[in-house]
Design an enzyme around this catalytic site. Structure first.
Site, PDB file in Angstrom:
ATOM      1  N   THR A  15       0.810  -1.228   0.000  1.00 20.38           N
ATOM      2  CA  THR A  15       0.000   0.000   0.000  1.00 20.38           C
ATOM      3  C   THR A  15       0.834   1.264   0.000  1.00 20.38           C
ATOM      4  O   THR A  15       0.487   2.249  -0.639  1.00 20.38           O
ATOM      5  CB  THR A  15      -0.895   0.018   1.263  1.00 20.38           C
ATOM      6  OG1 THR A  15      -1.724  -1.124   1.209  1.00 20.38           O
ATOM      7  CG2 THR A  15      -1.770   1.239   1.331  1.00 20.38           C
ATOM      8  N   ASP A  59       1.668  -6.504  -4.510  1.00 24.39           N
ATOM      9  CA  ASP A  59       0.861  -6.529  -3.297  1.00 24.39           C
ATOM     10  C   ASP A  59       1.405  -7.724  -2.514  1.00 24.39           C
ATOM     11  O   ASP A  59       1.694  -8.774  -3.097  1.00 24.39           O
ATOM     12  CB  ASP A  59      -0.599  -6.770  -3.692  1.00 24.39           C
ATOM     13  CG  ASP A  59      -1.548  -6.692  -2.513  1.00 24.39           C
ATOM     14  OD1 ASP A  59      -2.419  -5.819  -2.523  1.00 24.39           O
ATOM     15  OD2 ASP A  59      -1.417  -7.528  -1.583  1.00 24.39           O
ATOM     16  N   SER A  60       1.552  -7.581  -1.205  1.00 22.99           N
ATOM     17  CA  SER A  60       2.239  -8.648  -0.469  1.00 22.99           C
ATOM     18  C   SER A  60       1.445  -9.953  -0.412  1.00 22.99           C
ATOM     19  O   SER A  60       1.964 -10.973   0.018  1.00 22.99           O
ATOM     20  CB  SER A  60       2.642  -8.183   0.927  1.00 22.99           C
ATOM     21  OG  SER A  60       1.560  -8.188   1.801  1.00 22.99           O
ATOM     22  N   SER A  61       0.206  -9.943  -0.883  1.00 23.56           N
ATOM     23  CA  SER A  61      -0.539 -11.200  -0.981  1.00 23.56           C
ATOM     24  C   SER A  61       0.114 -12.106  -2.021  1.00 23.56           C
ATOM     25  O   SER A  61      -0.116 -13.312  -2.032  1.00 23.56           O
ATOM     26  CB  SER A  61      -1.986 -10.948  -1.397  1.00 23.56           C
ATOM     27  OG  SER A  61      -2.540  -9.972  -0.570  1.00 23.56           O
ATOM     28  N   ASP A  92       0.154  -7.016   4.716  1.00 24.32           N
ATOM     29  CA  ASP A  92      -0.592  -8.279   4.823  1.00 24.32           C
ATOM     30  C   ASP A  92       0.291  -9.483   5.163  1.00 24.32           C
ATOM     31  O   ASP A  92      -0.071 -10.296   6.006  1.00 24.32           O
ATOM     32  CB  ASP A  92      -1.361  -8.559   3.523  1.00 24.32           C
ATOM     33  CG  ASP A  92      -2.561  -7.627   3.363  1.00 24.32           C
ATOM     34  OD1 ASP A  92      -2.910  -6.941   4.341  1.00 24.32           O
ATOM     35  OD2 ASP A  92      -3.142  -7.583   2.263  1.00 24.32           O
ATOM     36  N   THR A 278      -0.043 -22.566  19.234  1.00 23.90           N
ATOM     37  CA  THR A 278      -1.382 -22.243  19.742  1.00 23.90           C
ATOM     38  C   THR A 278      -2.149 -21.299  18.809  1.00 23.90           C
ATOM     39  O   THR A 278      -1.564 -20.443  18.153  1.00 23.90           O
ATOM     40  CB  THR A 278      -1.321 -21.617  21.157  1.00 23.90           C
ATOM     41  OG1 THR A 278      -2.653 -21.263  21.563  1.00 23.90           O
ATOM     42  CG2 THR A 278      -0.445 -20.392  21.236  1.00 23.90           C
ATOM     43  N   GLN A 279      -3.474 -21.472  18.784  1.00 23.25           N
ATOM     44  CA  GLN A 279      -4.347 -20.563  18.029  1.00 23.25           C
ATOM     45  C   GLN A 279      -4.519 -19.252  18.775  1.00 23.25           C
ATOM     46  O   GLN A 279      -5.008 -18.266  18.221  1.00 23.25           O
ATOM     47  CB  GLN A 279      -5.745 -21.170  17.882  1.00 23.25           C
ATOM     48  CG  GLN A 279      -5.800 -22.413  17.097  1.00 23.25           C
ATOM     49  CD  GLN A 279      -7.225 -22.964  16.981  1.00 23.25           C
ATOM     50  OE1 GLN A 279      -8.198 -22.366  17.415  1.00 23.25           O
ATOM     51  NE2 GLN A 279      -7.322 -24.123  16.378  1.00 23.25           N
ATOM     52  N   CYS A 280      -4.179 -19.237  20.056  1.00 19.95           N
ATOM     53  CA  CYS A 280      -4.360 -18.019  20.851  1.00 19.95           C
ATOM     54  C   CYS A 280      -3.398 -16.954  20.380  1.00 19.95           C
ATOM     55  O   CYS A 280      -2.309 -17.260  19.904  1.00 19.95           O
ATOM     56  CB  CYS A 280      -4.078 -18.286  22.324  1.00 19.95           C
ATOM     57  SG  CYS A 280      -5.249 -19.400  23.073  1.00 19.95           S
TER      58      CYS A 280
HETATM   59  N1  ASP Z   1      -2.632  -5.477   0.437  1.00 24.96           N
HETATM   60  C1  ASP Z   1      -1.534  -4.657   0.885  1.00 24.96           C
HETATM   61  C2  ASP Z   1      -0.269  -5.515   0.874  1.00 24.96           C
HETATM   62  O1  ASP Z   1      -0.044  -6.271   1.789  1.00 24.96           O
HETATM   63  C3  ASP Z   1      -1.788  -4.106   2.246  1.00 24.96           C
HETATM   64  C4  ASP Z   1      -0.693  -3.219   2.788  1.00 24.96           C
HETATM   65  O2  ASP Z   1       0.272  -2.904   2.155  1.00 24.96           O
HETATM   66  O3  ASP Z   1      -0.827  -2.784   3.938  1.00 24.96           O
HETATM   67  O4  ASP Z   1       0.484  -5.428  -0.059  1.00 24.96           O
END
Ligand code: ASP
Length: 345
Positions: A15, A59-61, A92, A278-280
């Site tokens: 972002t 995008d880091s996805s 992300d 753990t999920q916590c």
């Molecule tokens: N979708 C964006 C990413 O991870 C979100 C961010 O940059 O905060 O690339």
């Protein structure tokens, strides 16, 4: 006179450098050099900044282990020339990448600081300027000619964390990250303050080693009430699977049903490593505290202690790439390698 620190700014995407597509309204990556013009302030910092960008910022996805290797190679090629590194990355998956980089860099003696933002740098209310400027200041901070930070950090919204202790907890707040099991390494207010007793201090100067053999034949299996045998079976029978992060309840508890334990046990005897996390959001796995975790310990499940899922996944990929014996694997996983778990008294 002390030499002016040289900082390498690496833009991977996220972002921080995005603009709104005027047709669709969606945020997309953009040429970072143009965006740096939005912060003339960085020219007033007490360091020399050189920037380098991914050819196609993402995008880091879309981040994956090959991108982690690209980041590590950029740092490796420039390691001698620079005093510190700032990696701009989407929030992300920032905790995954930063954790992986922490394991990949053995004997690190310079700062690698990850940062990003929730709003693009060109936005009027952006959080990008503060995150970027302070990250550069952190990477340039020196004491007696040595960097104050010589580990992988993540700076976001006034806090510097040990990167492999972090997790993204909010998709909206500027305070997007937390480090549930380890206090911040530093805080920025009127002054930039470091928690010196917590910061990793290299005790001997050993040559830097960069581990790039990551093995991503892994899975994260989050258990839930009602999870079926079919689901567990299909994950554990995935072709080529080498390791699983098992996200359990509370302090590492899981169902004690026979079919469940048998499937895990069979996978372990087939050479698959299973790590209990753990999920916590906070706290630690303590296998054997309850009957519901005792069985896991008995069949050879590895304890993740108080590691985050992000860090556990990175550690698993890193150790799998090292081709070590079964016993060593378990003992390395349960040992603190880069400050990612708390030492057990
Ligand atoms: N979708 C964006 C990413 O991870 C979100 C961010 O940059 O905060 O690339």
């Amino acid at each position: 006179m002390a030499k002016t620190p040289q900082i390498l700014l690496i833009y991977t995407g996220g972002t921080i450098g995005m603009v709104k597509d005027f047709k669709t309204g969606a945020l997309r990556t953009f040429d970072f050099d143009k965006l740096l013009k939005h912060i003339p302030e960085i020219n007033h910092l007490n360091c020399v900044i050189t920037s380098i960008s991914f050819q196609n910022p993402i995008d880091s996805s879309n981040m994956n282990p090959s991108n982690w290797v690209i980041i590590s190679e950029i740092i490796e090629e420039n390691y001698e020339k620079f005093d510190g590194f700032v990696v701009l990355h989407g929030s992300d998956t920032m905790s995954y990448t930063a954790s992986a980089i922490s394991f990949m860099f053995e004997n690190l003696t310079k700062p690698i600081i990850f940062t990003g933002s929730q709003l693009p740098i060109g936005d009027l209310r952006t959080d990008a300027k503060e995150n970027l400027i302070t990250s550069i200041e952190i990477a340039s901070a020196q004491e007696n000619g040595r960097p104050v930070i010589s580990e992988v950090g993540l700076y976001f919204e006034y806090k510097l964390y040990r990167a492999n202790r972090t997790t993204k907890v909010n998709a909206e707040h500027f305070e997007a990250f937390t480090s549930p099991n380890f206090p911040p390494l530093g805080e920025s207010g009127v002054h930039l303050k470091f928690n010196k007793q917590l910061i990793y201090k290299p005790t001997s100067i050993k040559p830097l080693k960069i581990r790039k053999q990551l093995n991503n034949n892994v899975a994260i299996l989050k258990i839930f009430p009602g999870i079926t045998q079919t689901v567990i079976e299909s994950i554990l029978n995935s072709k080529g699977l080498k390791g699983v992060i098992l996200e359990t309840y509370g302090s590492g508890n899981a169902p004690t049903e026979k079919w469940f334990l048998n499937l895990l046990s069979k996978a372990i005897s087939n050479g698959i490593y299973i790590v209990n996390v753990t999920q916590c959001i906070g706290g630690s796995v303590i296998m054997g505290q309850y009957e519901t975790s005792m069985a896991l310990e008995k069949i050879g499940v590895i304890s993740g202690n108080d590691i985050t899922t992000e860090s556990a996944l990175a550690k698993l990929m890193y150790l799998l790439g090292e081709n070590i014996s079964k016993n060593k694997f378990k003992s390395f996983f349960e040992t603190q390698l880069r400050g990612e778990i708390s030492l057990i008294e």
